[in-house]
Design an enzyme around this catalytic site. Structure first.
Site, PDB file in Angstrom:
ATOM      1  N   GLU B 114     -53.006  37.001 -37.876  1.00 58.08           N
ATOM      2  CA  GLU B 114     -51.865  36.644 -38.593  1.00 58.08           C
ATOM      3  C   GLU B 114     -50.699  37.594 -38.491  1.00 58.08           C
ATOM      4  O   GLU B 114     -49.561  37.119 -38.228  1.00 58.08           O
ATOM      5  CB  GLU B 114     -52.091  37.059 -40.141  1.00 58.08           C
ATOM      6  CG  GLU B 114     -53.431  36.245 -40.807  1.00 58.08           C
ATOM      7  CD  GLU B 114     -53.135  34.750 -40.925  1.00 58.08           C
ATOM      8  OE1 GLU B 114     -52.382  34.343 -40.515  1.00 58.08           O
ATOM      9  OE2 GLU B 114     -54.208  34.152 -41.280  1.00 58.08           O
ATOM     10  N   GLU B 144     -46.956  34.105 -42.127  1.00 57.06           N
ATOM     11  CA  GLU B 144     -47.860  34.886 -41.462  1.00 57.06           C
ATOM     12  C   GLU B 144     -47.721  36.489 -41.873  1.00 57.06           C
ATOM     13  O   GLU B 144     -48.738  37.226 -41.992  1.00 57.06           O
ATOM     14  CB  GLU B 144     -47.475  34.992 -39.832  1.00 57.06           C
ATOM     15  CG  GLU B 144     -47.720  33.360 -39.402  1.00 57.06           C
ATOM     16  CD  GLU B 144     -49.004  32.763 -39.601  1.00 57.06           C
ATOM     17  OE1 GLU B 144     -49.950  33.149 -40.359  1.00 57.06           O
ATOM     18  OE2 GLU B 144     -49.008  31.744 -38.651  1.00 57.06           O
ATOM     19  N   HIS B 147     -49.779  36.208 -44.667  1.00 59.65           N
ATOM     20  CA  HIS B 147     -51.185  36.032 -44.568  1.00 59.65           C
ATOM     21  C   HIS B 147     -51.961  37.395 -44.188  1.00 59.65           C
ATOM     22  O   HIS B 147     -52.795  37.935 -44.636  1.00 59.65           O
ATOM     23  CB  HIS B 147     -51.541  35.076 -43.540  1.00 59.65           C
ATOM     24  CG  HIS B 147     -51.228  33.527 -43.918  1.00 59.65           C
ATOM     25  ND1 HIS B 147     -51.176  32.798 -42.976  1.00 59.65           N
ATOM     26  CD2 HIS B 147     -50.632  33.178 -45.225  1.00 59.65           C
ATOM     27  CE1 HIS B 147     -50.681  31.709 -43.752  1.00 59.65           C
ATOM     28  NE2 HIS B 147     -50.689  31.849 -44.927  1.00 59.65           N
ATOM     29  N   GLU B 209     -54.944  27.349 -34.853  1.00 59.69           N
ATOM     30  CA  GLU B 209     -54.638  26.748 -36.097  1.00 59.69           C
ATOM     31  C   GLU B 209     -55.206  25.212 -36.332  1.00 59.69           C
ATOM     32  O   GLU B 209     -55.955  25.014 -37.190  1.00 59.69           O
ATOM     33  CB  GLU B 209     -52.903  26.863 -36.637  1.00 59.69           C
ATOM     34  CG  GLU B 209     -52.728  28.232 -36.442  1.00 59.69           C
ATOM     35  CD  GLU B 209     -51.297  28.379 -37.066  1.00 59.69           C
ATOM     36  OE1 GLU B 209     -50.917  29.543 -37.823  1.00 59.69           O
ATOM     37  OE2 GLU B 209     -50.672  27.629 -36.475  1.00 59.69           O
ATOM     38  N   GLU B 243     -51.208  26.585 -43.779  1.00 56.77           N
ATOM     39  CA  GLU B 243     -51.756  26.283 -42.658  1.00 56.77           C
ATOM     40  C   GLU B 243     -51.211  25.046 -42.199  1.00 56.77           C
ATOM     41  O   GLU B 243     -51.088  24.456 -40.955  1.00 56.77           O
ATOM     42  CB  GLU B 243     -53.279  26.552 -42.369  1.00 56.77           C
ATOM     43  CG  GLU B 243     -53.501  28.183 -42.114  1.00 56.77           C
ATOM     44  CD  GLU B 243     -52.779  28.837 -41.269  1.00 56.77           C
ATOM     45  OE1 GLU B 243     -52.399  28.262 -40.114  1.00 56.77           O
ATOM     46  OE2 GLU B 243     -52.637  30.089 -41.607  1.00 56.77           O
ATOM     47  N   HIS B 246     -48.200  25.157 -40.464  1.00 53.81           N
ATOM     48  CA  HIS B 246     -48.368  25.288 -39.072  1.00 53.81           C
ATOM     49  C   HIS B 246     -48.849  24.463 -38.041  1.00 53.81           C
ATOM     50  O   HIS B 246     -48.407  24.551 -36.954  1.00 53.81           O
ATOM     51  CB  HIS B 246     -49.158  26.499 -39.047  1.00 53.81           C
ATOM     52  CG  HIS B 246     -48.708  27.715 -40.235  1.00 53.81           C
ATOM     53  ND1 HIS B 246     -49.422  28.892 -40.430  1.00 53.81           N
ATOM     54  CD2 HIS B 246     -47.559  27.680 -40.852  1.00 53.81           C
ATOM     55  CE1 HIS B 246     -48.660  29.604 -41.337  1.00 53.81           C
ATOM     56  NE2 HIS B 246     -47.756  28.612 -41.689  1.00 53.81           N
TER      57      HIS B 246
HETATM   58 FE   LIG Z   1     -51.531  32.394 -41.128  1.00 54.65          FE
HETATM   59 FE   LIG Z   2     -50.778  30.277 -39.584  1.00 57.08          FE
END
Ligand SMILES: [Fe+2]
Ligand SMILES: [Fe+2]
Lengths: 392, 527
Positions: B114, B144, B147, B209, B243, B246
């Site tokens: 992360e 991120e 995270h 991811e 996510e 992402h």
């Molecule tokens: Fe992440």
């Molecule tokens: Fe991510």
């Protein structure tokens, strides 16, 4: 019982499973040191939650000062350039993990504040529109100054925002990286708030042009923002050293040009033109400015300028960077003086004496908060004179 | 409209309509694409052989403040659960000890991923030209950070409330000692941030991811809850909600370069390399963490792998990108073979090197051995009987003077490290596909375990120069290395790492290790 668990049975609530788990758990905890990151040096007396959650998340080797890891990078750029390297900046530090956001904002605290600001913005705008406030705004101020020149200032904020991308990638510490991304997000928030105000006005005032065409033209072709644009372009894309990007943007350009435009022009003058809307947004930007100021002063003054090994060197580099970026910023302000010919002069508010006083406040603040701490000698009166020569 | 007329119109409009009006995020976002302007130096600071199109759009259309609102709502729920009911029911002390140990690694290593993703998406924010595309990456930069803090919070919570704080409380300092760390850095750290920006995006978003997030973040929550851990699902499922954006960023990256000529030349090679890079570590390590790091088993790793990596990602996700010329990676078939045995091979080595960890490992019990044999026929003959031998020689007991590493030495099964992935392997004792390849370059020997990594190294050896733990520790005694890497508990002598999680078992100290006199050697030197 079987060790196979299916059907979403949960160990915490399933009596059979939890019996097995509880039987396996040691009678007393195996370790008495319960403080995460207990080995680190906190900024204050105790390690706070921000420090626990952010510090040493970065896996840098010890040859980048402050790193806890060892050895080389496991994959490098094509040609062998390292992932992160000391050469990415001319600044030196004995420990790149030293910086702290003075407000100790980790992600949750940062977004909580901004979420509150957004909710309040929504409520404010509803009350403002229902109250019919918009009728009181001077039409020239509204359509030309807010429509065009505030719109154009949004590009300055947007460009500065983008200057944080490579700094987010390249910087050498975890608390640095998080701070840089956050103060970057505040800049795009500023640009978006400016657009939000213009869109809001377009909803209330039939015919008000919310499109970005005219402001963009003003920003890219006009004379008022020429110096600003050239400086922003150079900070954003002309500069590779991540510390220089931050220094140029947050220690020179924004505290002078940004502060004058936001605080001494839009914020101070708006009420004289019956505009109580713009202050609502600019005040949020000023809040971000003061938070960012705390962050970047910590980076440059609290950490780098007094570094036990490199402080003197860093201070002389900051002086050199000031020499480089100050004239451009003064020039940006000089160009900006052209804006005063676009609005009707109000005696004691937007006449030359008032502008000079406003410039005085901005330059005094800058000298006290940014120049003095690094011993940078500056003749603010001369700089103000240069800026004023831009008045038409 | 003339200014005065507009004012009059506004006044008139207000006379009849005072409905409260605000501005929505989408109404602002609509203008975002026009926020940039052309100028001479407007180009990225990170070279890429691809060109990302100037008009690339994003799907999620967030502005800064709306992003913050959305995330803070999720934070309230998540931290509310952790601090309220989970604390009241003492949930951290109702987690199976084996899983308590696994979370030391999983949460901390994910934190590294992360963290590096912050820098990676900072680079992509710089590389993209379209403001909307930049905005998509920017949202990810902030995610991120979130995270990173969330993963840290797991270790923080377990340290503060759980049954064994050691390792949870100092993973960031002690994680670098052992054999799993460097490989983790390749996939989670350098692979995301060092290279062609688009190549990094493929590593991070298209593979890391889109492919491994499901097994990593979703499957882990199932294993966690089966083993009594409700903290991890609370946090990881909240991570997972970000996510999707992402993965969409990864998708948009491909869309943005699809019409670029470079894409037809390089994209599939970059994808193949990225897939192999990521799978080479994740396939064995995730399988090992789930199966060997738990008491209660959810399903065999090979099944999870086939469903999510092979079918979902290799089939559906890559299939969706087919119209942009993206093909399923050539290395997928070799990876499928790895998904069966590689994690068993790795655990054998990881257990043998247990003193270098920041967690306690556990030998498979008899009922686990049965489960392994049932799901991986042939397991007992290869691994089960070795564990029996180790146990019989007292590998769990500090008084035995026996480290399983000695078994590898006695039986002449040298452990090598793959230069490119940094994953350890034992070519003479493995069921996985590893084969030893040794090449010499600039007076230095390099070992490799598979053709894909070897190829990457052959075309660009300057990217993979990192020394491995055997080169680093060569000639040094094990307890010295552990002490230097802070692998001890707060009493200053008991190891954080232990070869068992039994509540009645004795704990090993630095002295117990020192007595054995284990000195590191570089296996490449004796070739
Ligand atoms: Fe992440
Ligand atoms: Fe991510």
């Amino acid at each position: 019982m079987s060790i196979v668990v299916s059907g979403g049975r949960r160990g915490l609530t399933d009596p059979e499973i939890s019996k097995v788990i509880l039987a396996a758990i040691p009678d007393k905890p195996l370790e008495t040191q319960r403080k995460m990151n207990y080995f680190m040096t906190p900024r204050g007396k105790r390690i706070n939650e921000y420090e626990t959650l952010c510090c040493y998340t970065q896996p840098t080797p010890d040859w980048i000062p402050g790193g806890l890891d060892w050895g080389d990078w496991t994959q490098k750029f094509h040609g062998g350039r390292p992932s992160w390297s000391n050469e990415s900046t001319e600044m030196h530090s004995s420990d790149w993990h030293r910086h702290r956001d003075p407000a100790f904002r980790w992600h949750a605290l940062y977004v909580k504040d901004k979420a509150e600001e957004w909710r309040y913005t929504d409520r404010f705008l509803k009350a403002y529109s229902a109250d019919g406030h918009v009728r009181s705004i001077d039409p020239v101020w509204r359509d030309e100054v807010l429509g065009d020149y505030l719109g154009a200032f949004g590009f300055s904020e947007y460009g500065l925002f983008n200057s944080h991308s490579s700094a987010t990638r390249d910087c050498l510490g975890d608390t640095l990286r998080m701070s840089i991304a956050m103060i970057g997000l505040d800049k795009v928030d500023n640009a978006q708030m400016i657009q939000a105000e213009r869109t809001f006005l377009a909803k209330l005032v039939p015919g008000f042009d919310e499109s970005t065409d005219v402001p963009k033209n003003e920003w890219t072709q006009g004379s008022i923002y020429k110096g600003a644009r050239e400086t922003v372009e150079e900070i954003w894309q002309g500069t590779y050293d991540w510390n220089e990007i931050l220094f140029a943007g947050h220690m020179i350009y924004d505290p002078l040009f940004g502060q004058f435009v936001r605080r001494e022009f839009f914020l101070r003058l708006s009420s004289y033109y019956g505009d109580n809307l713009t202050p609502f947004f600019i005040n949020q930007m000023q809040l971000y400015h003061s938070q960012t100021k705390g962050v970047t002063k910590d980076m440059f003054h609290t950490c780098l300028a007094v570094d036990e090994n490199f402080g003197d060197y860093n201070v002389s580099l900051m002086n050199m960077w000031s020499d480089k970026w100050l004239p451009r910023t003064v020039n940006a302000l000089k160009d900006f003086m052209g804006i005063f010919s676009k609005i009707p002069t109000i005696a004691g508010v937007s006449d030359k004496a008032a502008i000079e006083a406003a410039l005085g406040r901005v330059f005094d603040d800058w000298q006290r908060d940014y120049a003095d701490p690094i011993g940078y000698k500056v003749d603010t009166a001369a700089l103000i004179k240069t800026v004023l020569s831009g008045l038409k | 409209m003339a200014i005065s007329a507009a004012t009059k119109a506004a006044t008139d409009a207000l006379a009849v309509n005072r409905a409260p009006v605000s501005v929505g995020a989408q109404e602002v976002h609509r203008w975002l694409q026009s926020f940039t302007w052309d100028f001479d130096k407007n180009r990225t600071k990170y070279s890429t052989k691809y060109h990302m199109a100037n008009d690339t759009k994003e799907q999620f259309k967030l502005i800064a403040k709306e992003y913050a609102r959305m995330e803070s709502v999720k934070d309230e729920r998540q931290f509310g659960s952790l601090q309220d009911v989970l604390t009241r029911v003492d949930a951290a002390n109702r987690v199976h000890p084996k899983w308590n140990e696994s979370m030391k690694v999983i949460s901390n290593f994910l934190e590294v991923g992360e963290y590096n993703a912050i820098a990676a998406t900072g680079m992509l924010w710089d590389s993209a030209t379209a403001p909307e595309q930049k905005n998509g990456y920017l949202g990810q930069v902030l995610d991120e950070i979130r995270h990173t803090n969330q993963c840290g919070y797991i270790n923080y919570y377990f340290a503060k409330q759980g049954q064994d704080a050691a390792g949870h409380n100092d993973a960031r300092r002690t994680r670098a000692i052992g054999p799993l760390w460097k490989g983790m850095k390749r996939v989670f750290s350098d692979g995301f941030i060092s290279g062609d920006a688009v190549e990094c995006s493929i590593n991070l978003q298209l593979v890391g991811e889109a492919c491994f997030t499901n097994p990593l973040i979703v499957a882990v929550t199932e294993w966690a809850s089966a083993n009594g851990d409700e903290m991890t699902p609370t946090v990881f499922l909240s991570i997972e909600t970000d996510e999707l954006r992402h993965m969409a960023n990864g998708y948009q990256t491909v869309v943005s370069i699809a019409n670029d000529e470079a894409a037809s030349k390089y994209l599939n090679t970059d994808l193949n390399n990225a897939f192999w890079t990521q799978q080479k570590y994740f396939t064995p390590v995730l399988g090992m963490m789930f199966e060997y790091g738990s008491h209660f088993k959810v399903e065999p790793w090979v099944k999870t792998w086939n469903r999510w990596v092979y079918e979902d990602w290799g089939g559906i996700w890559i299939g969706r990108l087919g119209k942009y010329g993206v093909e399923s990676p050539a290395s997928l078939r070799d990876a499928k073979k790895d998904a069966y045995w590689a994690h068993h091979d790795l655990f054998l080595i990881a257990y043998a090197l247990w003193p270098t960890g920041f967690f306690r490992l556990t030998l498979p019990t008899a009922e686990e051995a049965e489960w392994y044999e049932a799901n991986y026929p042939g397991w007992y003959d290869m691994y089960g009987k070795v564990y029996e031998e180790w146990r019989a020689r007292g590998c769990e007991d500090p008084n035995s003077g026996f480290l399983p590493l000695q078994w590898f030495i006695e039986n002449n099964h040298p452990i090598y490290i793959d230069r490119v992935s940094q994953v350890p392997f034992c070519p003479s004792y493995s069921k996985g596909a590893s084969t030893l390849r040794v090449l010499e370059f600039n007076g230095k020997k390099h070992s490799f375990s598979d053709q894909w990594g070897e190829r990457m190294w052959l075309s660009e050896p300057e990217r993979y120069e990192c020394q491995n733990i055997f080169e680093q520790y060569e000639g040094r005694e094990l307890s010295e290395v552990i002490a230097e890497g802070h692998g001890v508990r707060s009493d200053g002598k008991t190891l954080i790492a232990q070869p068992h999680t039994s509540k009645d078992g004795k704990l090993w100290t630095l002295d117990d290790i020192k007595k054995i006199g284990c000195v590191f050697a570089d296996p490449l030197k004796s070739l």
